[in-house]
Design a protein around this motif. Structure first.
Motif, PDB file in Angstrom:
ATOM      1  N   CYS A 106       0.842  -1.197   0.000  1.00 37.93           N
ATOM      2  CA  CYS A 106       0.000   0.000   0.000  1.00 37.93           C
ATOM      3  C   CYS A 106       0.875   1.243   0.000  1.00 37.93           C
ATOM      4  O   CYS A 106       1.593   1.499   0.978  1.00 37.93           O
ATOM      5  CB  CYS A 106      -0.914  -0.001   1.228  1.00 37.93           C
ATOM      6  N   ASP A 107       0.850   2.002  -1.089  1.00 38.94           N
ATOM      7  CA  ASP A 107       1.586   3.262  -1.174  1.00 38.94           C
ATOM      8  C   ASP A 107       0.703   4.360  -0.599  1.00 38.94           C
ATOM      9  O   ASP A 107      -0.084   4.991  -1.304  1.00 38.94           O
ATOM     10  CB  ASP A 107       1.963   3.556  -2.628  1.00 38.94           C
ATOM     11  N   LEU A 108       0.830   4.580   0.695  1.00 39.31           N
ATOM     12  CA  LEU A 108      -0.069   5.488   1.404  1.00 39.31           C
ATOM     13  C   LEU A 108      -0.027   6.896   0.833  1.00 39.31           C
ATOM     14  O   LEU A 108      -1.049   7.586   0.784  1.00 39.31           O
ATOM     15  CB  LEU A 108       0.292   5.514   2.890  1.00 39.31           C
ATOM     16  N   MET A 109       1.130   7.334   0.386  1.00 38.03           N
ATOM     17  CA  MET A 109       1.239   8.703  -0.126  1.00 38.03           C
ATOM     18  C   MET A 109       0.531   8.879  -1.464  1.00 38.03           C
ATOM     19  O   MET A 109       0.234  10.007  -1.866  1.00 38.03           O
ATOM     20  CB  MET A 109       2.708   9.094  -0.245  1.00 38.03           C
ATOM     21  N   ALA A 110       0.249   7.792  -2.136  1.00 35.43           N
ATOM     22  CA  ALA A 110      -0.477   7.870  -3.403  1.00 35.43           C
ATOM     23  C   ALA A 110      -1.969   7.666  -3.218  1.00 35.43           C
ATOM     24  O   ALA A 110      -2.777   8.310  -3.892  1.00 35.43           O
ATOM     25  CB  ALA A 110       0.064   6.839  -4.392  1.00 35.43           C
ATOM     26  N   VAL A 111      -2.359   6.756  -2.321  1.00 33.62           N
ATOM     27  CA  VAL A 111      -3.766   6.342  -2.274  1.00 33.62           C
ATOM     28  C   VAL A 111      -4.431   6.525  -0.910  1.00 33.62           C
ATOM     29  O   VAL A 111      -5.637   6.291  -0.798  1.00 33.62           O
ATOM     30  CB  VAL A 111      -3.907   4.862  -2.690  1.00 33.62           C
ATOM     31  N   ASN A 112      -3.713   6.949   0.101  1.00 34.70           N
ATOM     32  CA  ASN A 112      -4.285   6.989   1.453  1.00 34.70           C
ATOM     33  C   ASN A 112      -3.541   8.027   2.285  1.00 34.70           C
ATOM     34  O   ASN A 112      -3.126   7.788   3.408  1.00 34.70           O
ATOM     35  CB  ASN A 112      -4.160   5.601   2.090  1.00 34.70           C
ATOM     36  N   VAL A 113      -3.402   9.227   1.717  1.00 33.27           N
ATOM     37  CA  VAL A 113      -2.501  10.229   2.291  1.00 33.27           C
ATOM     38  C   VAL A 113      -2.974  10.700   3.662  1.00 33.27           C
ATOM     39  O   VAL A 113      -2.151  11.084   4.510  1.00 33.27           O
ATOM     40  CB  VAL A 113      -2.330  11.413   1.309  1.00 33.27           C
ATOM     41  N   HIS A 114      -4.265  10.637   3.930  1.00 31.45           N
ATOM     42  CA  HIS A 114      -4.740  11.077   5.238  1.00 31.45           C
ATOM     43  C   HIS A 114      -4.455  10.043   6.321  1.00 31.45           C
ATOM     44  O   HIS A 114      -4.297  10.402   7.494  1.00 31.45           O
ATOM     45  CB  HIS A 114      -6.228  11.428   5.164  1.00 31.45           C
ATOM     46  N   PHE A 115      -4.375   8.772   5.940  1.00 35.36           N
ATOM     47  CA  PHE A 115      -3.901   7.762   6.887  1.00 35.36           C
ATOM     48  C   PHE A 115      -2.433   8.020   7.211  1.00 35.36           C
ATOM     49  O   PHE A 115      -2.005   7.890   8.367  1.00 35.36           O
ATOM     50  CB  PHE A 115      -4.086   6.366   6.301  1.00 35.36           C
ATOM     51  N   TRP A 116      -1.647   8.381   6.194  1.00 37.91           N
ATOM     52  CA  TRP A 116      -0.234   8.695   6.433  1.00 37.91           C
ATOM     53  C   TRP A 116      -0.101   9.850   7.430  1.00 37.91           C
ATOM     54  O   TRP A 116       0.768   9.831   8.303  1.00 37.91           O
ATOM     55  CB  TRP A 116       0.470   9.034   5.125  1.00 37.91           C
ATOM     56  N   ALA A 117      -0.971  10.846   7.305  1.00 36.21           N
ATOM     57  CA  ALA A 117      -0.909  11.981   8.235  1.00 36.21           C
ATOM     58  C   ALA A 117      -1.181  11.530   9.666  1.00 36.21           C
ATOM     59  O   ALA A 117      -0.506  11.980  10.613  1.00 36.21           O
ATOM     60  CB  ALA A 117      -1.915  13.051   7.812  1.00 36.21           C
ATOM     61  N   LYS A 118      -2.151  10.634   9.864  1.00 34.13           N
ATOM     62  CA  LYS A 118      -2.401  10.099  11.207  1.00 34.13           C
ATOM     63  C   LYS A 118      -1.213   9.271  11.691  1.00 34.13           C
ATOM     64  O   LYS A 118      -0.850   9.288  12.872  1.00 34.13           O
ATOM     65  CB  LYS A 118      -3.664   9.234  11.199  1.00 34.13           C
ATOM     66  N   LEU A 119      -0.622   8.547  10.763  1.00 35.73           N
ATOM     67  CA  LEU A 119       0.519   7.708  11.093  1.00 35.73           C
ATOM     68  C   LEU A 119       1.699   8.539  11.594  1.00 35.73           C
ATOM     69  O   LEU A 119       2.453   8.118  12.483  1.00 35.73           O
ATOM     70  CB  LEU A 119       0.910   6.905   9.854  1.00 35.73           C
ATOM     71  N   GLU A 120       1.851   9.727  11.049  1.00 37.89           N
ATOM     72  CA  GLU A 120       2.944  10.602  11.488  1.00 37.89           C
ATOM     73  C   GLU A 120       2.818  10.962  12.966  1.00 37.89           C
ATOM     74  O   GLU A 120       3.823  11.190  13.649  1.00 37.89           O
ATOM     75  CB  GLU A 120       2.971  11.873  10.629  1.00 37.89           C
ATOM     76  N   VAL A 121       1.587  10.998  13.471  1.00 41.79           N
ATOM     77  CA  VAL A 121       1.393  11.260  14.907  1.00 41.79           C
ATOM     78  C   VAL A 121       1.997  10.126  15.724  1.00 41.79           C
ATOM     79  O   VAL A 121       2.686  10.354  16.734  1.00 41.79           O
ATOM     80  CB  VAL A 121      -0.110  11.427  15.212  1.00 41.79           C
ATOM     81  N   ALA A 122       1.762   8.890  15.289  1.00 39.94           N
ATOM     82  CA  ALA A 122       2.336   7.742  15.990  1.00 39.94           C
ATOM     83  C   ALA A 122       3.856   7.727  15.880  1.00 39.94           C
ATOM     84  O   ALA A 122       4.558   7.348  16.836  1.00 39.94           O
ATOM     85  CB  ALA A 122       1.746   6.454  15.424  1.00 39.94           C
ATOM     86  N   ARG A 123       4.374   8.135  14.735  1.00 41.60           N
ATOM     87  CA  ARG A 123       5.835   8.123  14.552  1.00 41.60           C
ATOM     88  C   ARG A 123       6.534   9.071  15.528  1.00 41.60           C
ATOM     89  O   ARG A 123       7.685   8.827  15.908  1.00 41.60           O
ATOM     90  CB  ARG A 123       6.194   8.498  13.119  1.00 41.60           C
ATOM     91  N   LYS A 124       5.856  10.128  15.918  1.00 39.80           N
ATOM     92  CA  LYS A 124       6.450  11.066  16.873  1.00 39.80           C
ATOM     93  C   LYS A 124       6.661  10.408  18.233  1.00 39.80           C
ATOM     94  O   LYS A 124       7.454  10.893  19.042  1.00 39.80           O
ATOM     95  CB  LYS A 124       5.567  12.304  17.005  1.00 39.80           C
ATOM     96  N   ARG A 125       5.934   9.300  18.473  1.00 37.59           N
ATOM     97  CA  ARG A 125       6.133   8.528  19.709  1.00 37.59           C
ATOM     98  C   ARG A 125       7.198   7.453  19.535  1.00 37.59           C
ATOM     99  O   ARG A 125       7.439   6.665  20.446  1.00 37.59           O
ATOM    100  CB  ARG A 125       4.830   7.854  20.129  1.00 37.59           C
ATOM    101  N   GLY A 126       7.807   7.408  18.361  1.00 32.06           N
ATOM    102  CA  GLY A 126       8.836   6.412  18.113  1.00 32.06           C
ATOM    103  C   GLY A 126       8.334   5.137  17.464  1.00 32.06           C
ATOM    104  O   GLY A 126       9.090   4.162  17.335  1.00 32.06           O
ATOM    105  N   VAL A 127       7.060   5.121  17.048  1.00 36.26           N
ATOM    106  CA  VAL A 127       6.501   3.939  16.394  1.00 36.26           C
ATOM    107  C   VAL A 127       7.145   3.770  15.021  1.00 36.26           C
ATOM    108  O   VAL A 127       7.244   4.713  14.239  1.00 36.26           O
ATOM    109  CB  VAL A 127       4.968   4.065  16.262  1.00 36.26           C
ATOM    110  N   GLN A 128       7.576   2.551  14.743  1.00 33.83           N
ATOM    111  CA  GLN A 128       8.231   2.291  13.467  1.00 33.83           C
ATOM    112  C   GLN A 128       7.212   1.933  12.386  1.00 33.83           C
ATOM    113  O   GLN A 128       6.190   1.308  12.647  1.00 33.83           O
ATOM    114  CB  GLN A 128       9.244   1.163  13.616  1.00 33.83           C
TER     115      GLN A 128
END
Length: 676
Positions: A172-194
């Protein structure tokens, strides 16, 4: 100037809520709705340009009648009454001579409003014509496999990813087909989630992730089984969850999983043993792992087994039982609206089906009676269907009366006898529900229809009147139809008052905490009796496909198709800015493959196999592995050097769900000049 809250109707899981700024009857700007939590105030780069789509000078302005050979694009303007009179006369004559089965309505997903999307097929359902088996070019394989495993239910709430402790974007290329999920995912990444990306190519998502695993095309099931093998070996399975919530884990663990040792999985997938071990350890240690599953990995011969294997992983660790954990393919299964009120207003319960992926074959070969009349809306099958060359050959039949309803002169419309100008979604009123989130929204038209364009809704109702179809759905307004969608619904959908949606505010139908299952057993079915009855492996497995092996012995490259970033499909072709951003239609091969053939970036190249040959520009990059050729996006043949990529793809069907096998295509590439 006024601002209108609308909903995006492009075929995308995000279903964004948007604001349209309107001045003097023209849309001047499209923006993401700041008050919808998933859209979160931004729209993708494509939709940001939808004002240009609506007001494109390339839009059809009037109905057209063919004046030259089919496919030539030669037409003359006519009026709506003249066009509708001809359609009515032709259809009634075909029915009188050959019966209703000689007609086919072909409407699909370019408009995601549930009324404009379904009312056309509802008209043909009521008329008792041949029926389109829709979705096989897209999601029938993955959706059927999911339903056989978990039942017809939605997956994890995408907004719960902020609580995840590991995220895997699997195909799943999130930046092509699910960019708003990627934005939510960035919140988790700030906690160190890989974030781990499993994808045959280095997409933008893969390049931005913590770890990219470039798996071989078609081996996803083997990797998932390898992970289970290690989880079993290392005592990382949640045995209590498996016992309470799954059916068939013990025979699967005993009969199939032992074959998938790390060494064997490495040989199959092309991934190092150390990476397979590392991935399994990460997944086993996580408590709230979230797998975002892409549909593309199922568009091949054994795609159904791949989906079942990957979708079973969260059950093995118990992640399905925890918020922030689980897997997401689609959400629509848990939003049980009564869309049949529009899709199936009346008509015989069963009749002849035409698989969307087999359109070319059926146009050429179907008998008793042959298809003599075809109506196409909200799709471009001359580009999107497998065996696109066969589709064009079928559309070229002089005895086939074809009507196309579209905002633009598409490759398909060029073969029509009558072309009717269609509205875009911003000129229609409709009800929307996401298939990659749990939101619903009623949206008005932002502006009046442009030129002489009609919506699918208006056209279907007028054709119903002319053909003597009297179901109430064909005389009701959109607001009168909406309550029908909620009749018989249960759970979160049933709690929504449809009248409350008319103010345009998005409403979330919250999924239950923890994954639910709607299989016959009420559990996640690792062992599926329905598949056993069909002679298909009843438990997730990976086996080499004999036809793929034979094709690979003849052709050195395997095709990988994927959405592009600015021209993922022809619905955006009418925006010249996006065409320029994307550039000329192109393909990508690894430097080793280019060197072997004496090819350089920028060259005109010929892609060919036993079915067809097409011409594209070449990019040489290590974004793909040797042995792979990537063609991003579904581009019109008029933009390429020659042809369109799906001419190369067979109309073979998947193991589950009778879907298209785009990724089971093998071919070669050479310099365009050498092929001249």
């Amino acid at each position: 100037m006024k601002t209108v809250r609308v909903a995006c109707a492009h075929d995308c899981p995000d279903m964004c809520s948007l604001t349209a700024e309107v001045e003097d009857g023209r849309i001047t700007r499209i923006s993401g709705d700041p008050d919808q939590p998933f859209t979160a105030g931004f729209a993708c780069a494509k939709v940001n340009r939808d004002a240009e789509l609506v007001h494109s000078p390339e839009r059809l302005q009037t109905p057209l009648r063919r004046s030259g050979p089919k496919g030539s694009g030669q037409f003359v303007p006519i009026g709506w009454d003249e066009a509708l009179d001809e359609i009515e006369t032709k259809w009634k004559a075909i029915i009188a001579e050959s019966g209703p089965l000689a007609l086919l309505g072909y409407a699909y997903s370019a408009h995601q409003g549930q009324m404009n999307r379904h009312i056309v097929n509802g008209l043909f359902h009521a008329m008792g014509t041949s029926r389109l088996q829709a979705g096989t070019v897209c999601d029938s394989c993955c959706e059927t496999a999911w339903d056989l495993t978990l039942g017809p239910v939605g997956g994890a709430d995408p907004e719960s990813v902020v609580e995840s402790d590991l995220v895997i974007a699997w195909g799943c290329d999130l930046m092509a087909v699910n960019v708003h999920f990627w934005a939510k995912l960035e919140v988790a990444r700030k906690r160190g989630v890989q974030v781990v990306v499993i994808d045959p190519r280095r997409s933008r998502t893969a390049a931005s992730a913590d770890w990219h695993l470039p798996i071989r095309i078609g081996t996803d099931a083997a990797l998932a089984l390898g992970i289970v093998h290690i989880l079993v070996r290392d005592g990382l399975c949640d045995r209590d969850y498996l016992a309470a919530n799954t059916l068939g884990f013990e025979p699967w663990e005993r009969e199939i999983v032992p074959r998938f040792t790390p060494a064997h999985v490495s040989q199959v997938t092309g991934l190092p043993v150390a990476d397979i071990e590392k991935l399994a350890a990460m997944y086993g240690a996580a408590k709230r792992s979230f797998i975002r599953i892409g549909e593309g990995m199922t568009r091949l011969a054994r795609g159904g087994q791949a989906l079942r294997a990957v979708a079973t992983l969260p059950a093995v660790t118990g992640a399905y039982g925890r918020r922030g954990g689980g897997a997401l393919l689609l959400t629509a299964g848990s939003m049980d609206f009564n869309f049949s009120s529009v899709r199936k207003p009346s008509g015989p319960p069963a009749t002849r089906l035409v698989n969307q992926s087999l359109l070319g074959r059926e146009l050429l070969d179907m008998k008793d009676p042959p298809l003599r009349g075809l109506f196409i809306a909200a799709n471009n099958p001359a580009v999107t269907c497998p065996e696109a060359g066969k589709v064009r050959e079928g559309l070229s039949r002089e005895d086939l009366f074809t009507v196309v309803h579209d905002p633009f002169m598409t490759d398909t419309a060029a073969y029509a006898d009558i072309v009717l100008p269609s509205t875009t979604y911003l000129e229609t009123e409709d009800f929307y529900r996401g298939y990659g989130n749990y939101y619903m929204q009623y949206a008005p038209a932002a502006i009046e229809p442009q030129g002489q364009s009609w919506s699918n809704f208006r056209l279907a109702q007028e054709l119903a009147r002319r053909m003597g179809v009297t179901d109430p759905i064909f005389s009701k307004s959109q607001k009168e139809i909406l309550p029908e969608f909620f009749k018989g619904s249960t759970g979160a959908v049933a709690a929504v008052d449809p009248a409350s949606l008319f103010d345009g505010v998005p409403v979330k139908a919250a999924p239950p905490e923890g994954q639910s299952f709607a299989t016959p057993s009420g559990k996640l079915e690792i062992y599926c009796q329905a598949l056993a009855n069909q002679g298909v492996s009843p438990m997730p497995d990976w086996q080499p496909d004999e036809q793929e092996q034979a094709d690979a012995a003849k052709w050195p490259l395997r095709l990988l198709t994927a959405p592009s970033y600015f021209q993922p499909h022809t619905a955006f072709s009418g925006v010249s800015f996006l065409r320029r951003r994307e550039g000329e239609p192109f393909c990508v091969i690894h430097p080793e493959e280019a060197s072997r053939r004496g090819l350089e970036s920028g060259a005109k190249v010929r892609l060919f196999n036993e079915r067809a040959a097409i011409g594209l520009r070449l990019k040489v990059a290590d974004d793909v592995q040797p042995g792979v050729i990537l063609v991003p996006g579904q581009r019109p043949g008029s933009e390429a050097i020659d042809g369109t990529v799906n001419m190369l793809c067979s109309d073979r069907l998947t193991d589950i769900g009778e879907g298209a096998c785009y990724q089971s295509t093998f071919l070669d590439v050479e310099a365009w000049e050498r092929s001249a």
